[in-house]
Design a protein around this motif. Structure first.
Motif, PDB file in Angstrom:
ATOM      1  N   LEU A 137     -45.411  11.281  64.008  1.00 33.06           N
ATOM      2  CA  LEU A 137     -44.042  11.226  64.522  1.00 33.06           C
ATOM      3  C   LEU A 137     -43.492  12.622  64.796  1.00 33.06           C
ATOM      4  O   LEU A 137     -42.807  12.850  65.791  1.00 33.06           O
ATOM      5  CB  LEU A 137     -43.132  10.492  63.540  1.00 33.06           C
ATOM      6  CG  LEU A 137     -43.286   8.984  63.509  1.00 33.06           C
ATOM      7  CD1 LEU A 137     -42.446   8.390  62.386  1.00 33.06           C
ATOM      8  CD2 LEU A 137     -42.879   8.390  64.838  1.00 33.06           C
ATOM      9  N   GLY A 138     -43.799  13.564  63.905  1.00 28.04           N
ATOM     10  CA  GLY A 138     -43.334  14.934  64.118  1.00 28.04           C
ATOM     11  C   GLY A 138     -43.915  15.559  65.369  1.00 28.04           C
ATOM     12  O   GLY A 138     -43.217  16.199  66.157  1.00 28.04           O
ATOM     13  N   ILE A 139     -45.187  15.353  65.583  1.00 26.74           N
ATOM     14  CA  ILE A 139     -45.833  15.932  66.755  1.00 26.74           C
ATOM     15  C   ILE A 139     -45.424  15.200  68.022  1.00 26.74           C
ATOM     16  O   ILE A 139     -45.208  15.816  69.064  1.00 26.74           O
ATOM     17  CB  ILE A 139     -47.358  15.932  66.572  1.00 26.74           C
ATOM     18  CG1 ILE A 139     -47.719  16.951  65.491  1.00 26.74           C
ATOM     19  CG2 ILE A 139     -48.073  16.254  67.869  1.00 26.74           C
ATOM     20  CD1 ILE A 139     -49.166  17.040  65.168  1.00 26.74           C
ATOM     21  N   VAL A 146     -52.574  15.574  75.884  1.00 26.38           N
ATOM     22  CA  VAL A 146     -51.420  15.702  74.985  1.00 26.38           C
ATOM     23  C   VAL A 146     -51.135  14.371  74.302  1.00 26.38           C
ATOM     24  O   VAL A 146     -50.913  14.315  73.091  1.00 26.38           O
ATOM     25  CB  VAL A 146     -50.185  16.212  75.762  1.00 26.38           C
ATOM     26  CG1 VAL A 146     -48.924  16.067  74.935  1.00 26.38           C
ATOM     27  CG2 VAL A 146     -50.384  17.663  76.156  1.00 26.38           C
ATOM     28  N   VAL A 147     -51.167  13.288  75.047  1.00 31.32           N
ATOM     29  CA  VAL A 147     -50.921  11.970  74.467  1.00 31.32           C
ATOM     30  C   VAL A 147     -52.009  11.612  73.461  1.00 31.32           C
ATOM     31  O   VAL A 147     -51.723  11.092  72.377  1.00 31.32           O
ATOM     32  CB  VAL A 147     -50.819  10.903  75.577  1.00 31.32           C
ATOM     33  CG1 VAL A 147     -50.802   9.505  74.997  1.00 31.32           C
ATOM     34  CG2 VAL A 147     -49.585  11.140  76.425  1.00 31.32           C
ATOM     35  N   PHE A 148     -53.260  11.907  73.795  1.00 28.00           N
ATOM     36  CA  PHE A 148     -54.369  11.627  72.880  1.00 28.00           C
ATOM     37  C   PHE A 148     -54.218  12.404  71.579  1.00 28.00           C
ATOM     38  O   PHE A 148     -54.334  11.847  70.490  1.00 28.00           O
ATOM     39  CB  PHE A 148     -55.694  11.973  73.554  1.00 28.00           C
ATOM     40  CG  PHE A 148     -56.876  11.913  72.624  1.00 28.00           C
ATOM     41  CD1 PHE A 148     -57.430  10.698  72.281  1.00 28.00           C
ATOM     42  CD2 PHE A 148     -57.418  13.076  72.105  1.00 28.00           C
ATOM     43  CE1 PHE A 148     -58.521  10.640  71.425  1.00 28.00           C
ATOM     44  CE2 PHE A 148     -58.497  13.027  71.250  1.00 28.00           C
ATOM     45  CZ  PHE A 148     -59.047  11.802  70.912  1.00 28.00           C
ATOM     46  N   LEU A 149     -53.968  13.705  71.689  1.00 29.80           N
ATOM     47  CA  LEU A 149     -53.822  14.521  70.485  1.00 29.80           C
ATOM     48  C   LEU A 149     -52.618  14.093  69.666  1.00 29.80           C
ATOM     49  O   LEU A 149     -52.657  14.093  68.434  1.00 29.80           O
ATOM     50  CB  LEU A 149     -53.726  15.998  70.863  1.00 29.80           C
ATOM     51  CG  LEU A 149     -55.017  16.618  71.400  1.00 29.80           C
ATOM     52  CD1 LEU A 149     -54.775  18.052  71.856  1.00 29.80           C
ATOM     53  CD2 LEU A 149     -56.119  16.563  70.362  1.00 29.80           C
ATOM     54  N   GLY A 188     -52.147  12.572  63.343  1.00 24.54           N
ATOM     55  CA  GLY A 188     -51.972  12.199  61.935  1.00 24.54           C
ATOM     56  C   GLY A 188     -53.284  11.861  61.279  1.00 24.54           C
ATOM     57  O   GLY A 188     -53.577  12.310  60.165  1.00 24.54           O
ATOM     58  N   THR A 189     -54.093  11.097  61.941  1.00 22.29           N
ATOM     59  CA  THR A 189     -55.396  10.718  61.402  1.00 22.29           C
ATOM     60  C   THR A 189     -56.280  11.947  61.215  1.00 22.29           C
ATOM     61  O   THR A 189     -56.954  12.086  60.191  1.00 22.29           O
ATOM     62  CB  THR A 189     -56.081   9.722  62.353  1.00 22.29           C
ATOM     63  OG1 THR A 189     -55.220   8.615  62.551  1.00 22.29           O
ATOM     64  CG2 THR A 189     -57.398   9.253  61.794  1.00 22.29           C
ATOM     65  N   LEU A 190     -56.260  12.860  62.194  1.00 26.53           N
ATOM     66  CA  LEU A 190     -57.095  14.056  62.096  1.00 26.53           C
ATOM     67  C   LEU A 190     -56.644  14.977  60.969  1.00 26.53           C
ATOM     68  O   LEU A 190     -57.464  15.513  60.227  1.00 26.53           O
ATOM     69  CB  LEU A 190     -57.091  14.804  63.433  1.00 26.53           C
ATOM     70  CG  LEU A 190     -57.727  14.063  64.602  1.00 26.53           C
ATOM     71  CD1 LEU A 190     -57.498  14.822  65.897  1.00 26.53           C
ATOM     72  CD2 LEU A 190     -59.203  13.842  64.364  1.00 26.53           C
ATOM     73  N   VAL A 191     -55.326  15.145  60.823  1.00 28.12           N
ATOM     74  CA  VAL A 191     -54.810  16.035  59.774  1.00 28.12           C
ATOM     75  C   VAL A 191     -55.089  15.469  58.393  1.00 28.12           C
ATOM     76  O   VAL A 191     -55.613  16.159  57.512  1.00 28.12           O
ATOM     77  CB  VAL A 191     -53.295  16.284  59.983  1.00 28.12           C
ATOM     78  CG1 VAL A 191     -52.676  16.955  58.773  1.00 28.12           C
ATOM     79  CG2 VAL A 191     -53.069  17.125  61.217  1.00 28.12           C
ATOM     80  N   VAL A 192     -54.746  14.203  58.184  1.00 22.24           N
ATOM     81  CA  VAL A 192     -54.974  13.594  56.873  1.00 22.24           C
ATOM     82  C   VAL A 192     -56.461  13.519  56.575  1.00 22.24           C
ATOM     83  O   VAL A 192     -56.903  13.792  55.460  1.00 22.24           O
ATOM     84  CB  VAL A 192     -54.310  12.203  56.811  1.00 22.24           C
ATOM     85  CG1 VAL A 192     -54.696  11.478  55.538  1.00 22.24           C
ATOM     86  CG2 VAL A 192     -52.809  12.349  56.899  1.00 22.24           C
TER      87      VAL A 192
END
Length: 153
Positions: A137-139, A99-102, A107-111
């Motif tokens: 921040l949202g996640i 969970v902490v890793f994801l 943000g990097t993965l989505v962008v």
């Protein structure tokens, strides 16, 4: 990670047995082989893969070299009850770290998935980086609300 842990165990065995000269030789050989691998792969234009390959080669040389210098092999005698207990113990730890890793890389993965690797690399310090921080921040605020339950013993 597993080769590094086993290497550390062999490394400790060499220290306890007082074989510091052999330990130094193994360390020097491992680091030299990693550096040589990195230089050769970089010369062959392997880019970031060169560094990963060099780290793997270095770890394997350290592992096999320290095992040979210690002249001992670990005795792995894992029974089913021990395996079940280890899995139950590590389930929450692995889940929490996942969970902490994801959350930290979301943000990097989505962008990166929207822009592509080349565009993300060019804009990573600009708007893409800020957009990634907003998503992260949202996640992370959501993951803070849904913490894994930790039993108190």
């Amino acid at each position: 990670m597993l080769p590094a842990a086993v290497t550390a165990a062999f490394d400790g065995t060499l220290v306890v047995l007082g074989r510091l000269r052999q330990r130094a030789i193994v360390r020097t050989t491992g680091e030299t082989s990693g550096l040589t691998t990195a230089m050769v792969l970089l010369h062959l234009h392997a880019h970031a893969s060169a560094l990963a390959g060099a780290k793997i080669v270095c770890q394997l040389v350290l592992l096999f070299g320290s095992a040979r210098a210690a002249r001992r092999l670990p005795r792995l005698h894992v029974t089913k009850p021990i395996l079940v207990e280890d899995m139950a113990f590590s389930r929450q730890i692995v889940g929490n770290r996942l969970v902490v890793f994801l959350a930290s890389y979301s943000g990097t993965l989505v962008v990166g998935s929207f822009l592509g690797i080349a565009q993300y690399r060019r804009h990573c310090f600009g708007a893409a980086g800020r957009a990634g921080t907003i998503v992260e921040l949202g996640i992370s605020s959501r993951s803070a609300q849904a913490r894994w339950p930790m039993p108190l013993y």
